[in-house]
Write a protein that holds these residues in place. Structure first.
Motif, PDB file in Angstrom:
ATOM      1  N   GLY A 126      13.693  14.763   1.418  1.00  0.00           N
ATOM      2  CA  GLY A 126      13.405  13.828   0.337  1.00  0.00           C
ATOM      3  C   GLY A 126      12.580  14.484  -0.746  1.00  0.00           C
ATOM      4  O   GLY A 126      12.420  15.695  -0.786  1.00  0.00           O
ATOM      5  N   SER A 127      12.035  13.686  -1.653  1.00  0.00           N
ATOM      6  CA  SER A 127      11.243  14.261  -2.747  1.00  0.00           C
ATOM      7  C   SER A 127      10.012  13.411  -3.012  1.00  0.00           C
ATOM      8  O   SER A 127       9.964  12.645  -3.949  1.00  0.00           O
ATOM      9  N   ALA A 128       9.042  13.509  -2.116  1.00  0.00           N
ATOM     10  CA  ALA A 128       7.814  12.746  -2.295  1.00  0.00           C
ATOM     11  C   ALA A 128       6.881  13.446  -3.261  1.00  0.00           C
ATOM     12  O   ALA A 128       6.196  12.815  -4.044  1.00  0.00           O
ATOM     13  N   SER A 129       6.828  14.756  -3.197  1.00  0.00           N
ATOM     14  CA  SER A 129       5.912  15.507  -4.049  1.00  0.00           C
ATOM     15  C   SER A 129       6.270  16.979  -3.965  1.00  0.00           C
ATOM     16  O   SER A 129       7.156  17.366  -3.234  1.00  0.00           O
ATOM     17  N   THR A 130       5.572  17.793  -4.705  1.00  0.00           N
ATOM     18  CA  THR A 130       5.819  19.234  -4.615  1.00  0.00           C
ATOM     19  C   THR A 130       5.252  19.759  -3.316  1.00  0.00           C
ATOM     20  O   THR A 130       4.221  19.299  -2.845  1.00  0.00           O
ATOM     21  N   HIS A 137      -4.924  14.374   4.750  1.00  0.00           N
ATOM     22  CA  HIS A 137      -3.501  14.662   4.864  1.00  0.00           C
ATOM     23  C   HIS A 137      -3.071  15.744   3.882  1.00  0.00           C
ATOM     24  O   HIS A 137      -3.810  16.117   2.978  1.00  0.00           O
ATOM     25  N   VAL A 138      -1.864  16.226   4.079  1.00  0.00           N
ATOM     26  CA  VAL A 138      -1.219  17.156   3.158  1.00  0.00           C
ATOM     27  C   VAL A 138      -0.085  16.380   2.486  1.00  0.00           C
ATOM     28  O   VAL A 138       0.655  15.661   3.152  1.00  0.00           O
ATOM     29  N   THR A 139       0.049  16.498   1.167  1.00  0.00           N
ATOM     30  CA  THR A 139       1.170  15.860   0.482  1.00  0.00           C
ATOM     31  C   THR A 139       2.269  16.892   0.296  1.00  0.00           C
ATOM     32  O   THR A 139       2.038  17.966  -0.247  1.00  0.00           O
ATOM     33  N   THR A 140       3.455  16.572   0.774  1.00  0.00           N
ATOM     34  CA  THR A 140       4.538  17.554   0.770  1.00  0.00           C
ATOM     35  C   THR A 140       5.887  16.856   0.668  1.00  0.00           C
ATOM     36  O   THR A 140       5.985  15.640   0.816  1.00  0.00           O
ATOM     37  N   ARG A 141       6.924  17.627   0.392  1.00  0.00           N
ATOM     38  CA  ARG A 141       8.267  17.063   0.385  1.00  0.00           C
ATOM     39  C   ARG A 141       8.607  16.526   1.765  1.00  0.00           C
ATOM     40  O   ARG A 141       8.223  17.114   2.770  1.00  0.00           O
ATOM     41  N   VAL A 142       9.332  15.422   1.798  1.00  0.00           N
ATOM     42  CA  VAL A 142       9.707  14.831   3.081  1.00  0.00           C
ATOM     43  C   VAL A 142      10.895  15.600   3.652  1.00  0.00           C
ATOM     44  O   VAL A 142      11.973  15.621   3.080  1.00  0.00           O
ATOM     45  N   THR A 152       5.642   8.004   2.199  1.00  0.00           N
ATOM     46  CA  THR A 152       4.744   8.497   1.143  1.00  0.00           C
ATOM     47  C   THR A 152       4.756  10.008   0.957  1.00  0.00           C
ATOM     48  O   THR A 152       4.267  10.506  -0.059  1.00  0.00           O
ATOM     49  N   GLY A 153       5.265  10.749   1.923  1.00  0.00           N
ATOM     50  CA  GLY A 153       5.158  12.212   1.873  1.00  0.00           C
ATOM     51  C   GLY A 153       3.800  12.701   2.324  1.00  0.00           C
ATOM     52  O   GLY A 153       3.521  13.899   2.284  1.00  0.00           O
ATOM     53  N   HIS A 154       2.932  11.767   2.782  1.00  0.00           N
ATOM     54  CA  HIS A 154       1.620  12.152   3.302  1.00  0.00           C
ATOM     55  C   HIS A 154       1.782  12.590   4.755  1.00  0.00           C
ATOM     56  O   HIS A 154       2.157  11.797   5.614  1.00  0.00           O
ATOM     57  N   LEU A 155       1.465  13.840   5.011  1.00  0.00           N
ATOM     58  CA  LEU A 155       1.648  14.425   6.332  1.00  0.00           C
ATOM     59  C   LEU A 155       0.299  14.583   7.019  1.00  0.00           C
ATOM     60  O   LEU A 155      -0.574  15.286   6.522  1.00  0.00           O
TER      61      LEU A 155
END
Length: 397
Positions: A18-22, A253-258, A272-275
């Motif tokens: 997916g495309s939650a964030s960079t 958390h780390v924000t990353t692509r799903v 959310t892309g929050h890992l």
């Protein structure tokens, strides 16, 4: 001995991106294919210079995190020779990353050996057309090149030769947990309760090790096909292509692509892309559920309402009576009802919607070991109760 990859299943879990964030960078180096980047990568991977983010501390006496990767750099010719020119009869399996072949190397020098002699290895050859292949290949070298633990697959070396990217692993002869749980192969005996629990505990130790370092490592793609088994059914976590360094600087958390696999990824990550570190705990809960039920996390062949294993079975896990209806029929009579119910309750905790409510992997491991002790005690009790002393013969005079 070590790694074995099998061909894809008839109803495999679906990968998604997916495309939650960079996406944030992995430890060590950036994703560059320039000659300068390749030179810097080779220096880092062979251990001649330190990685840009420093070394990770030693988190456990049962494992080790090296300051620098300690890997052999193979030539493409070496690996071509080791696999009989990637002949079809050496093919072990195929996935989105490319193909995996069986190869033979000299045990001492790791130079190519004749087929059937020396040490068996698994050689992953990445597909040049794979969009994620290069980054995942780098991640494997970065993490597995520095991690040493009995419950993680051992990476022996790599090859970067023009467009050819390969990884060389130990070979695990028993294949994946997925093979043993779900394949209808008459030659593969169903896993017993004891073996299933042994595998669960081994995999939990591997994840707990990753989470125990100061800069935690989030595995991100925990599933049955990524748990490989040695000749004694010891579990080893494989495929670190999606692994990430955990949050730093007080962040949660780390924000990353799903990215990951449908059915195993935690709900907060998908949304959310929050890992979180505890996103791995959710994935572990899904696999534990598969171990108990013998059913896949997702199966479109099941009736409507039962295709998503977590959604279907979660309400049943807290009832001893209902739990019996979903336990794998192949292990009936092999476990104590108390141990099975405790395992179901631990699974429920791992599958909590809120990551804060989930236990840590250390707590999960302790819970599994306690359940194993309950089962062993129950077995001993049955043995004692079934013992009948020999009858005394009465002799009449």
């Amino acid at each position: 001995m070590g790694l074995c990859f099998s061909s894809s299943s008839p109803n495999p879990p679906q990968q998604y991106s997916g495309s939650a964030s960079t996406d944030s960078k992995n430890v060590g180096f950036s994703a560059t294919t320039s000659s300068a980047g390749k030179s810097q990568f080779s220096e880092i991977a062979s251990g001649s210079i330190d990685s840009s983010q420093g070394s990770l501390p030693l988190p456990s006496p049962h494992g080790q995190i090296l300051e620098r990767p300690n890997l052999k750099v193979f030539s493409f010719g070496d690996l071509k020779s080791a696999t009989k020119s990637f002949k079809s009869d050496t093919l072990l399996g195929e996935g989105g990353f490319g193909r995996v072949y069986k190869g033979w190397l000299d045990e001492k020098t790791l130079s190519p050996a004749k087929a059937g002699s020396g040490m068996v290895v698994a050689i992953k050859k990445l597909n040049p057309q794979s969009t994620q292949g290069f980054q995942e290949w780098q991640s494997e070298v970065n993490f597995l090149g520095r991690l040493s633990h009995p419950n993680l697959v051992k990476l022996l070396g790599y090859c970067w030769d023009d467009d050819e990217l390969l990884l060389v692993y130990e070979f695990l002869p028993k294949g994946s947990l997925e093979n043993h749980l779900f394949r209808r192969n008459p030659n593969i005996e169903p896993l017993s309760w004891n073996t299933r629990f042994k595998i669960a505990i081994g995999a939990a130790r591997g994840l707990a090790f990753l989470h125990a370092s100061e800069k935690q490592i989030i595995y991100r793609d925990f599933k049955a096909s990524n748990i490989l088994l040695d000749v004694n059914f010891n579990a080893k976590i494989s495929d670190f292509g999606l692994a990430k360094l955990g949050p730093s600087g007080g962040q949660s958390h780390v924000t990353t692509r799903v990215m990951g696999t449908y059915g195993y990824a935690a709900p907060e990550y998908i949304a959310t892309g929050h890992l979180y570190v505890k996103s791995d705990v959710y994935g572990f809960g899904v696999v534990l559920l598969e171990i108990l039920t013998g059913m896949r996390a997702l199966d479109t062949k099941r009736p409507t309402g039962q295709q998503n294993l977590v959604e279907w079975t979660k309400p049943l896990l807290s009832s001893k009576k209902k739990l019996k209806t979903i336990m794998d029929a192949k292990i009936v009579g092999q476990y104590s009802p108390k141990a099975a119910f405790q395992a179901a309750q631990l699974t429920l905790k791992c599958l909590e919607h809120d990551p804060k409510q989930r236990p840590s992997m250390k707590e999960v491991l302790e819970g599994l070991e306690a359940i194993e002790a309950i089962h062993e005690k129950s077995k001993e009790s049955k043995t004692c109760n079934s013992y009948q002393p020999p009858r005394q013969r009465v002799v009449r005079v």
